[in-house]
Design a protein around this motif. Structure first.
Motif, PDB file in Angstrom:
ATOM      1  N   VAL A 161      29.261  40.926  31.829  1.00 29.07           N
ATOM      2  CA  VAL A 161      29.993  40.152  30.572  1.00 29.07           C
ATOM      3  C   VAL A 161      31.157  40.583  30.225  1.00 29.07           C
ATOM      4  O   VAL A 161      31.367  41.797  30.056  1.00 29.07           O
ATOM      5  N   ASN A 162      32.249  39.884  30.628  1.00 27.70           N
ATOM      6  CA  ASN A 162      33.720  40.112  30.496  1.00 27.70           C
ATOM      7  C   ASN A 162      34.478  39.475  29.258  1.00 27.70           C
ATOM      8  O   ASN A 162      34.356  38.320  29.151  1.00 27.70           O
ATOM      9  N   LEU A 163      35.341  40.538  28.723  1.00 26.98           N
ATOM     10  CA  LEU A 163      36.270  39.720  27.895  1.00 26.98           C
ATOM     11  C   LEU A 163      37.279  40.909  28.051  1.00 26.98           C
ATOM     12  O   LEU A 163      37.466  41.613  27.133  1.00 26.98           O
ATOM     13  N   ARG A 164      38.323  40.321  28.799  1.00 32.14           N
ATOM     14  CA  ARG A 164      39.491  41.539  28.937  1.00 32.14           C
ATOM     15  C   ARG A 164      40.490  40.922  28.155  1.00 32.14           C
ATOM     16  O   ARG A 164      40.703  39.763  27.535  1.00 32.14           O
ATOM     17  N   PRO A 165      41.615  41.957  27.642  1.00 34.00           N
ATOM     18  CA  PRO A 165      42.541  41.346  26.952  1.00 34.00           C
ATOM     19  C   PRO A 165      43.412  40.311  27.516  1.00 34.00           C
ATOM     20  O   PRO A 165      43.616  40.279  28.547  1.00 34.00           O
ATOM     21  N   GLY A 166      43.737  39.382  26.531  1.00 39.92           N
ATOM     22  CA  GLY A 166      44.349  38.085  27.000  1.00 39.92           C
ATOM     23  C   GLY A 166      43.071  36.853  27.623  1.00 39.92           C
ATOM     24  O   GLY A 166      43.876  35.819  27.743  1.00 39.92           O
ATOM     25  N   ASP A 167      42.181  37.362  27.560  1.00 43.30           N
ATOM     26  CA  ASP A 167      41.226  36.146  27.970  1.00 43.30           C
ATOM     27  C   ASP A 167      40.975  35.328  27.025  1.00 43.30           C
ATOM     28  O   ASP A 167      40.874  35.731  25.658  1.00 43.30           O
ATOM     29  N   PRO A 168      40.958  34.039  27.212  1.00 44.54           N
ATOM     30  CA  PRO A 168      40.818  33.163  26.059  1.00 44.54           C
ATOM     31  C   PRO A 168      39.186  33.117  25.586  1.00 44.54           C
ATOM     32  O   PRO A 168      38.736  32.397  24.509  1.00 44.54           O
ATOM     33  N   TRP A 169      38.156  33.296  26.290  1.00 47.51           N
ATOM     34  CA  TRP A 169      36.976  33.494  26.022  1.00 47.51           C
ATOM     35  C   TRP A 169      36.224  34.571  27.006  1.00 47.51           C
ATOM     36  O   TRP A 169      36.767  35.026  27.954  1.00 47.51           O
TER      37      TRP A 169
END
Length: 150
Positions: A96-104
């Protein structure tokens, strides 16, 4: 809830503030356009219907945009995006990824693909999205083939 704890199942993640804004704007636009259609004296009945139809279309689009959610239960995860719903078993979710700058959030899957999960998005409520992404990551790690994402 700490980063390593998992929420009780079933749990639904959705961008609550974004949804509230979209639905409020949709209803307000519908009311405003309909009011204009009814108040303009020079419009014929066909033109009034066209105004109302346009208002309904705007509202329908905003309702569709407010649809995304991620539902986790003991069997797996259901990802509801704008026009598509996909059911995943826990074993299918590797990361499960939510990296800085990801929109979702993005889910890395066992078939080598990545699935966007629009139900967790940091747009208006960044802290809530980070908390939800961590909770979903903890669930995936504890229930499936998940590996800790950096």
């Amino acid at each position: 809830m700490s980063e390593s704890s998992t929420p009780a199942l079933p749990v639904t993640f959705r961008p609550g503030r974004t949804r509230a804004v979209l639905l409020t704007v949709g209803v307000a636009m519908f009311a405003a356009i309909t009011a204009v259609a009814l108040l303009l004296e020079r419009l014929g009945s066909g033109e009034r219907m066209a105004f109302v139809f346009t208002a309904v279309l705007f509202l329908a689009v905003l309702v569709m945009l407010s649809r995304p959610k991620v539902v986790a239960d003991s069997e797996g995860v259901t990802v509801v995006n704008i026009t598509r719903t996909r059911r995943l078993a826990w074993a299918e979710i590797l990361r499960v990824n939510l990296r800085p700058g990801d929109p979702w959030v993005f889910l890395d899957l066992s078939d080598g693909t990545s699935l966007p999960a629009l139900g967790i998005q940091p747009g208006i409520a960044k802290e809530a999205a980070i908390r939800d992404a961590r909770a979903l990551r903890a669930l995936a790690d504890s229930r499936g083939a998940g590996v800790e994402a950096a």
